[in-house]
Structures are given as C-alpha cells and as structure tokens.
Motif scaffolding. Sequence first.
Motif, PDB file in Angstrom:
ATOM      1  N   TYR A  87      -3.213  -5.685  -9.622  1.00  0.00           N
ATOM      2  CA  TYR A  87      -4.074  -4.501  -9.545  1.00  0.00           C
ATOM      3  C   TYR A  87      -3.294  -3.376  -8.877  1.00  0.00           C
ATOM      4  N   ALA A  88      -3.536  -2.153  -9.346  1.00  0.00           N
ATOM      5  CA  ALA A  88      -2.902  -0.985  -8.722  1.00  0.00           C
ATOM      6  C   ALA A  88      -3.875   0.181  -8.736  1.00  0.00           C
ATOM      7  N   ARG A  89      -3.927   0.858  -7.630  1.00  0.00           N
ATOM      8  CA  ARG A  89      -4.611   2.144  -7.528  1.00  0.00           C
ATOM      9  C   ARG A  89      -3.513   3.201  -7.491  1.00  0.00           C
ATOM     10  N   THR A  90      -3.640   4.239  -8.314  1.00  0.00           N
ATOM     11  CA  THR A  90      -2.590   5.252  -8.378  1.00  0.00           C
ATOM     12  C   THR A  90      -3.190   6.653  -8.320  1.00  0.00           C
ATOM     13  N   LEU A  91      -2.443   7.561  -7.729  1.00  0.00           N
ATOM     14  CA  LEU A  91      -2.771   8.984  -7.764  1.00  0.00           C
ATOM     15  C   LEU A  91      -2.142   9.574  -9.012  1.00  0.00           C
ATOM     16  N   GLU A  92      -2.961  10.205  -9.845  1.00  0.00           N
ATOM     17  CA  GLU A  92      -2.489  10.803 -11.085  1.00  0.00           C
ATOM     18  C   GLU A  92      -2.310  12.304 -10.870  1.00  0.00           C
ATOM     19  N   THR A  93      -1.092  12.776 -10.996  1.00  0.00           N
ATOM     20  CA  THR A  93      -0.799  14.183 -10.740  1.00  0.00           C
ATOM     21  C   THR A  93      -0.534  14.919 -12.053  1.00  0.00           C
ATOM     22  N   PRO A  94      -0.821  16.224 -12.094  1.00  0.00           N
ATOM     23  CA  PRO A  94      -0.610  16.980 -13.338  1.00  0.00           C
ATOM     24  C   PRO A  94       0.862  17.019 -13.727  1.00  0.00           C
ATOM     25  N   PHE A  95       1.115  17.180 -15.023  1.00  0.00           N
ATOM     26  CA  PHE A  95       2.481  17.404 -15.488  1.00  0.00           C
ATOM     27  C   PHE A  95       2.955  18.762 -14.979  1.00  0.00           C
ATOM     28  N   LEU A 135      -0.804  23.441  -6.709  1.00  0.00           N
ATOM     29  CA  LEU A 135      -1.854  24.435  -6.879  1.00  0.00           C
ATOM     30  C   LEU A 135      -3.158  23.946  -6.273  1.00  0.00           C
ATOM     31  N   THR A 136      -3.274  22.632  -6.138  1.00  0.00           N
ATOM     32  CA  THR A 136      -4.397  22.006  -5.442  1.00  0.00           C
ATOM     33  C   THR A 136      -3.822  20.971  -4.484  1.00  0.00           C
ATOM     34  N   VAL A 137      -4.687  20.375  -3.694  1.00  0.00           N
ATOM     35  CA  VAL A 137      -4.260  19.404  -2.682  1.00  0.00           C
ATOM     36  C   VAL A 137      -4.993  18.092  -2.924  1.00  0.00           C
ATOM     37  N   ALA A 138      -4.262  16.983  -2.794  1.00  0.00           N
ATOM     38  CA  ALA A 138      -4.872  15.660  -2.946  1.00  0.00           C
ATOM     39  C   ALA A 138      -4.197  14.699  -1.983  1.00  0.00           C
ATOM     40  N   ARG A 139      -4.986  13.774  -1.441  1.00  0.00           N
ATOM     41  CA  ARG A 139      -4.506  12.720  -0.550  1.00  0.00           C
ATOM     42  C   ARG A 139      -5.120  11.415  -1.034  1.00  0.00           C
ATOM     43  N   GLN A 140      -4.313  10.362  -1.059  1.00  0.00           N
ATOM     44  CA  GLN A 140      -4.884   9.109  -1.527  1.00  0.00           C
ATOM     45  C   GLN A 140      -4.114   7.908  -0.995  1.00  0.00           C
ATOM     46  N   ALA A 141      -4.865   6.894  -0.569  1.00  0.00           N
ATOM     47  CA  ALA A 141      -4.299   5.595  -0.220  1.00  0.00           C
ATOM     48  C   ALA A 141      -4.417   4.697  -1.447  1.00  0.00           C
ATOM     49  N   GLU A 142      -3.349   3.965  -1.767  1.00  0.00           N
ATOM     50  CA  GLU A 142      -3.290   3.230  -3.029  1.00  0.00           C
ATOM     51  C   GLU A 142      -2.851   1.783  -2.792  1.00  0.00           C
ATOM     52  N   PRO A 143      -3.778   0.868  -2.703  1.00  0.00           N
ATOM     53  CA  PRO A 143      -3.389  -0.538  -2.558  1.00  0.00           C
ATOM     54  C   PRO A 143      -2.802  -1.077  -3.865  1.00  0.00           C
ATOM     55  N   ARG A 144      -1.843  -1.972  -3.738  1.00  0.00           N
ATOM     56  CA  ARG A 144      -1.225  -2.651  -4.885  1.00  0.00           C
ATOM     57  C   ARG A 144      -1.177  -4.149  -4.552  1.00  0.00           C
ATOM     58  N   VAL A 145      -1.667  -4.972  -5.451  1.00  0.00           N
ATOM     59  CA  VAL A 145      -1.740  -6.413  -5.213  1.00  0.00           C
ATOM     60  C   VAL A 145      -1.337  -7.149  -6.481  1.00  0.00           C
ATOM     61  N   GLY A 146      -0.507  -8.175  -6.340  1.00  0.00           N
ATOM     62  CA  GLY A 146      -0.159  -9.027  -7.459  1.00  0.00           C
ATOM     63  C   GLY A 146      -0.005 -10.464  -7.014  1.00  0.00           C
ATOM     64  N   ILE A 153       0.859  -1.180   0.000  1.00  0.00           N
ATOM     65  CA  ILE A 153       0.000   0.000   0.000  1.00  0.00           C
ATOM     66  C   ILE A 153       0.892   1.226   0.000  1.00  0.00           C
ATOM     67  N   ARG A 154       0.437   2.230  -0.708  1.00  0.00           N
ATOM     68  CA  ARG A 154       1.169   3.486  -0.845  1.00  0.00           C
ATOM     69  C   ARG A 154       0.232   4.624  -0.463  1.00  0.00           C
ATOM     70  N   GLY A 155       0.742   5.596   0.229  1.00  0.00           N
ATOM     71  CA  GLY A 155      -0.013   6.804   0.544  1.00  0.00           C
ATOM     72  C   GLY A 155       0.677   8.004  -0.060  1.00  0.00           C
ATOM     73  N   ASP A 156      -0.041   8.743  -0.918  1.00  0.00           N
ATOM     74  CA  ASP A 156       0.515   9.931  -1.568  1.00  0.00           C
ATOM     75  C   ASP A 156      -0.167  11.178  -1.041  1.00  0.00           C
ATOM     76  N   LEU A 157       0.629  12.183  -0.710  1.00  0.00           N
ATOM     77  CA  LEU A 157       0.137  13.487  -0.300  1.00  0.00           C
ATOM     78  C   LEU A 157       0.691  14.508  -1.282  1.00  0.00           C
ATOM     79  N   TYR A 158      -0.197  15.146  -2.050  1.00  0.00           N
ATOM     80  CA  TYR A 158       0.177  16.093  -3.092  1.00  0.00           C
ATOM     81  C   TYR A 158      -0.315  17.482  -2.688  1.00  0.00           C
ATOM     82  N   ASN A 159       0.593  18.447  -2.683  1.00  0.00           N
ATOM     83  CA  ASN A 159       0.243  19.813  -2.319  1.00  0.00           C
ATOM     84  C   ASN A 159       0.900  20.754  -3.304  1.00  0.00           C
TER      85      ASN A 159
END
Length: 919
Positions: free
Chosen positions: A585-593, A558-569, A550-556
């Motif tokens: 399977y993967a859940r991912t946080l998609e951040t702007p370029f 121009l905007t703010v996003a928080r997401q928990a991302e399970p990964r299973v194989g 599992i991965r946790g991403d905190l993006y701050n």
Amino acid sequence: MRTRVRHIVVFVLAIFLASCVLAQSNSGTITGTVTDPSGAVVAGASVSINNPVSEYSRTVTTGKTGHYQFTSLPFNPYHLAITATGFATSAQDVDVRSTVPVTLATALQVGSAASTVTVQGGQDLVENDSTFHTDVDRGLFQKVPLESQSSSLSSLVTLTSPGVAADSNGLFHGLGDHASNSFSIDGQPITDQQSKVFSNQFPSNSIQSIEVISGAPPAEFGGKTSLVIVATTRSGQGLTKPTGSINTSYGTFGSATGGIDLGYGGQNWGNFFELDGLNTGRFLDPPEFVVFHDKGNEQNIFDRIDRQFTPVDAIHINLNYSRSWFQTPNSYDNLNVQNVVSGGSGSDPVFGIVGNADQRSKIETFDIAPTYTRIIGANSIFNFGPYIRKDAYNYYPSGNPLADLGPANLQTSSIAQSRSLTDAGFHTDFSYVKGIHNIKLGANYAQTFLRERDSLGVVDATYNSPCVDNLIDNAPQPGFSDPTQCAAAGLASNDPAVNPNGTYKAVLAPYDLTRSGSSYTYFGHTDVKELALYIEDQIKTGNWLFNVGIRGDLYNGLTVARQAEPRVGIAYSIKPSNTVLRISYARTLETPFNENLVLSSSGCSNAVLSPLLLCSPGASGTLQPGFRNEFHAGFQQAAGKNFVFSGDYIWKYTHNAFDFSVLGNTPITFPIDWHNSKIPGFALRADVPNFHNFSAFVVMSSVAARFFPPQSAGAGATVGGSGYPFRIDHDERFNQSTHVQYQIPGNRFIKPWIGFNWRFDSGLVAGSVPCYNPVSNDPNTACGDTSTTLNGQPAVDLSGLTADQEFEAGLTCDGIKATPTTPLPTPCPASQYSSSLVNIPAPNTGNNDHTPPRIQHRNLFDASIGDDNLFKGDNYKWSLRLTGVNIANKYALYNFLSTFSGTHYVTPRALTAELGFHF
C-alpha cells in the motif's frame, strides 16, 4: 533569471570541488577476499556475477591481495561464482539491496571438493520483495528492436514493462495514468516529462541497467510514481584498459545515427564518455501515414566521472548535454493553406494561398549531478548529491503566421513559445544494515524555476467575426473590424450586446492577424519548492519480508500542500515451491505537471487567452495538488531454473487527477485537473532466462482509467461535459509485448543472434470519432453531438470533420472511403457507416464510460538479427545489426484527434543497418 542559474551552477560545482572526496544512492557494491583452505590469499581467481532474469553479467579477477570488487550494481539478487586453477568452484547467491557494501570472505576448497554454497534451482529467479518491478540490463536491451531512435529509453520501458500503454512521440502511460512517470538516474530524481516533445531523455547508450517499479513505490520515491524508472549509468571504474565502441547506422526515412563511447579506469577511479547523434526524416509520429515535414535531429553528450579518494570516501559525477530540433509534422490540411492576403478588415477581403505550415521546435537540456559517498563503519553509508537540470523549449510558428491556420476544430491561432524549466536541489540519504534491518532515511529538496513566454494571434478570419449572415444560420463572415459596419453590408451584428447569439469578443480584436492585428504576448513565472523527508526499513525475518516507511512531502508552488504518506509492503517466501506472495500500500502526494503550469493555471482567467485556450466553464482556478491511495496484491513463481512468472492486481484512487490537453496542431500541452480518478487492473510478466541459447519474456496488462468530472482547473479539454465518468484517452483494455531471442550455436564463422518482438494493443480511447447514440438514449453517450437522422433513420453527422480527418480515421459510408480532399456525404446512415482504423460503437451503444469509440486493435512485429563479433577477434570486434520495425507494414493509428495528444500514426515499416567497432 540567468544570474540566478549561474549562482546555482557555481553552488553545485563548489560542492563538487570542495568535497574532493563508488557508490551512488540507487546502486550497491560487492567486495570480497578469496583465500585457500589455509587462509592464504588466492590471486588471479575469476569472480563472476549474473542475474539470469535481467541478464546482468560481469567478471573480475582477484588482485595480489586476493581482493575483488563490483561497483555500481543495480539492486537485485545475483549469482556469484569463483573459479581458480586447482580449486573447486565456489558459488552462492548474494542479495544487493542497499548502498552499504556487501562484504564476502570465501575460502576455496582444493581439487574437486564441493562448492562452498549449494544453490538450488529457482532461488535466484525469484525475489523476496513486496514491490513489483522489472529489471533489464544492457545485455538484453541492446538486442530488443526499439520503435523510436530518438526516445529509445521510453521505448525500452514500453516494450519490457507491464502496465504500459504505448502512445505517440515516445509517450508512455504507466498503470492508467497520463505520463505520471519519474526517473531516478544514479539517485537523481527527475519527475518532469521525458517525452521527446517535452525534454531530451538521457541517452540510452549511457545506461547500464534499469529497474522499472510498477508496484506501490517505497517511501524514497515521490512526485510522479505510477512508474518509477531507476537507471544506473555506465562506469569506467575497474576497466584497466580503454574499452569502448564506435557505431553508425542508416535506415528508412533517411535516418542516420553515429556514436562513440569510451570507458577507462582503475580500482579507485574511472571515466565513461558517450557521444551520439541522430538525423531523420521522421522525428515525431505524424498525423498521416505518409511522412512529410517531419525532419529532426538530436545530439547527446554524457560523461560519468568516478573517483575513490580513500577506502571510505568517493565521488561520482554525471554531466549531460542534449539538443534536439524538429518540425511539427503536417497533415494534408496544413498544405497550400488558404487565408486572407489583403483587405482583412474591409468588407471584401481577398483570400489566397499563404503557403504550407512550417512549425518547428528546439529543446536544449543540460544536467550536472555529483554524488559524494562516505562509508561509516561496516554497516552504514552516507550519500549527498546536489544537482541542476534545465530544459529550454522553443516553439517557432510558420514564417507567415497565417499559414498556421488549421481546421476550425483544431487550430485557430498562431503560437510561439519560449519556456524553461530549471530544477536545482539535492538528494541525501543514510543507510544502515544490521541483522534483520535494512534502514534508509533521507531527504530531497528541489526548487523548480518556471519561465513561460507565449505569443498568440488569431489566424482564422471567421473565428472572431464582427458580422454574421443571419440568413445562413448566423454564419460568421470574414472581413470588417467593428460590429457597427455590419448593417450597411446587409449582415447582422455578432456583438452579444446586440445579438443574443453573438460570440464576438472585442478584447480579441487587437490580436486578430487576419485583420491587421498583432500577437498577444504573455509572460508567466513561478518557483516551485518541494521538500521530502522519508524513512524506511526493510525487515527480513525467516521467510517474511516487511517494507515499512513513511514519507512527508511539502509542496510550495502556485498552491501549498503538506502530506504524510505511509508506505507498507509485506512479502512471504515459500521456498519449497519457489513462490513469493506479496501485498503493498502507498499513499502519495500528487503534484501538478510543471510544463506550462503557470499559463494553464492563470490563462483561463485572462479575457484574451481564455477563448484561445478553449477553457472549460468553471475550470479557471489554479491547479491543486491531490492525493492517491494505491493498493497492490501479487505473487512471483519460479519453475526450475528456466521460468519465472510475476503478477500484480492494482487499485488506485486519486483525488485531483492530472492530465494534459493539447494546444491546436502543436506539441504544446497544458496540465489539467479532474475531480478524481479510479484505476483498477492487473499487470503480468513472465521470463524464460537463457535456455539452450533461447530466452524470452512476455509482459501484459489490463488497466482501466476512469476519470470523473468536473474539470477543476487547467486550460483546454472538451470531454466530461456531461458530468458523468469517462474513459480518458490513454485507457486501454489490454496490451502485451512478447520478445524472443535466440543465439545460433556452433563454431561456424558467422554466429548471429535473432530477436523478435510482437506487440498487441487493443486500442486507446478515441472520443472524437463521430457515432450514433442520442443523448435521449444515454446521458453519458459519446455520440450525442453527432447523432442525427436521414429520412427518419439513424444517421451520423460528419460535418465536424474535414475530408482529411475523415481519411485519417479511415471512415467509410456505404462502402465509399474518404480521401484527403473528398469528404464523405453527410449525414451518413448509421447502418452504412464504418471505419478501418477506429472501432466505432454500434448504433445506440456508445457510452463515455463503458463503450467509447476506440482505436482499432493492432499487432505490430519487429525483428533484428546481428553478430557481435563478425570476424571472431579477441581484442577488436566488429558487429553488424539489421533491424526492422513494423515489418508487416501495419497501417494503424496511435490516436485520433485526442484532446490530449492529437492524431498520430504508428511507424510504417522501417529498416535500419548498424555497423559497430568494439575495443
């Protein structure tokens, strides 16, 4: 800003120097001791490892204590063999999956006794891994003919990895996403764009091996994860005598290269240094098959330092600086440009030739990345790596900005840009291997400093005209400076307050260079802060392997996003048949370029910039991070020792899907944000490892890229207005690359090897190509704006293209071909309309989702022949290599008037000769 960057550099170097303290976070170590049956150590034994698929191979010799060590090993299975005089060969398979060193103790048997471990055919070809990936070592990619000298790393990924759509200028689209790729260079994450119009890539001569992850990414990877390219750099550690090479080459387009590399070290230290340069007359892929105004040069310096201070403490540092300078290629429309030369704000402006467009770019990149490693006991290891990387991009307009005028559908402004992207942070991880568990937990922190300075001025005398001729369809007129002057000249006002159809914008008047205005200056900046925490475990039990994390991403930003991302194989190995089945399977946080993120997020709410950036209605907000659900199912199958096949089915759903739009005839692009995307497809790879001096691989894929409006944020874009789903410009139905290689056997004086590539592309979407299918037939047609009639019969309106653009697309009408100066008659009857370079939908069939216009399919062939030891020297060797790219001289396009990358031709036939001296 400069003070802040200096502070960061001092901070990174202070950590490096204060640590004073072999591995890095994406490579491993094998260490061992060789003894005889009585337990006495065996000195001088030869220990070799190899991976037959990636072609990685190394050999070391045991020292006086019988000890040997392999460092900086890419994560892979290896075949290890030990030979010594008077003893039988000992062989076994070793799986390197962690930075925790693999420790072996081998007792050799005397005489012709059986090997210590019996290795069954095929077992070292398959990997019991749930993630689909491709491994390529330097021994292979040195012999693959590469299309781009200035983007050799991305060219290598395109040719050797399945699921990659090839695009111009070294851009590659992984698994249906627009350049959503990231690099991990010795554990340092780089998620910013690496195409040569964005940044300078790591020099390929500094890379030892790459692993391209195209399956569901493990928890340690985030950001841009459609493709994750894990690269291990070359090291001097263990090279007890100076080893290196000097090479130079010359070829078509006046392309000249030169380089030198040197590695040297001992058991506990090493240094590898690399310097190279390129000068060419075809740096970028131009919008014409004939090459002009396309010069460029590039220089790279790379240094890797390894130092092991104690048996458990080591440090490794990468230092890199790259610089590139290049012209923006011209089309025929950019030559002898006609524009206002005097009287621009009067009633009778004078037009004349203002010269050729002369737009140029310069990019400077530096990277400092130390990594400290500490071994903790026999089962765990700790890595800590701070880093700083900066890209400084400068775009220069023509000396006379009025020469930057392009076709009305392409460029109406002269643009200058100076922007920088500084990424500073650290990556750290702790690995523990015991029993069935291979645990890794870690963190990544990055702060990205974005600084954007832009200057824009209108150079089209009719773009923001105060007056229009109401007798000629409200045609905008050059000259005049105010709508109140129009009536006296017999013209109508273009002011929306007076004329319901008026388009004049008074806010642009001060920035109209044709009317003695000046450029509008914009400055934007932000700091994007990202923190990721992850934990993953690779569990092996019997024939099963489970990758859970599992991965946790905190993006701050121009905007703010928080997401928990399970990964299973999950993978299951069927050993009798050498088969591996897998799902993930993967859940991912998609951040702007990050490139031009500030301007793209705020420009459309700016009254001056909005019309110049071609902002879509309703797309004036800040780009928001999104999320993705990604599923993979596949298998790997070996047949004996000489064939292995691997494949994956892919399905990805992304909410807030990111893309790019291009600004005029420039390399400047903006990130944009669509509501969602759906990407299904498959990717396949087959390898024939070395068999009687012959080796080969083939990669193929079919990946759809269906995007769904509305465009929610970002500057530019002209598609999706119907509100229906559409195929993005990098959607490609099918592509494949085949590489074959043969080493001529025998003891003859000259013993060359031969390499050959075949690349087939079915063609990217080309939505700007005119076609016939009225909106009344299909509301999601790709042809609505160009569908018309001629004498009551279906016809195609070509008036939106210049003669040169018609020529670039290979358009013909009634057998007549367009030329750069002579347009086709318009409208053209649909039954007589065709193209040699673009696949145009049959009349009444064009649909943005199912049958959009596409670039014609193409087959490209590349070949190389060389000898790595011309004069059969032992310590000093000369090599010669001859390479031909597009040897059939195929006349073909990458894309045409793409909203996201413009028009570009593939490389014409290019021949290169390279001479090298190796010691």
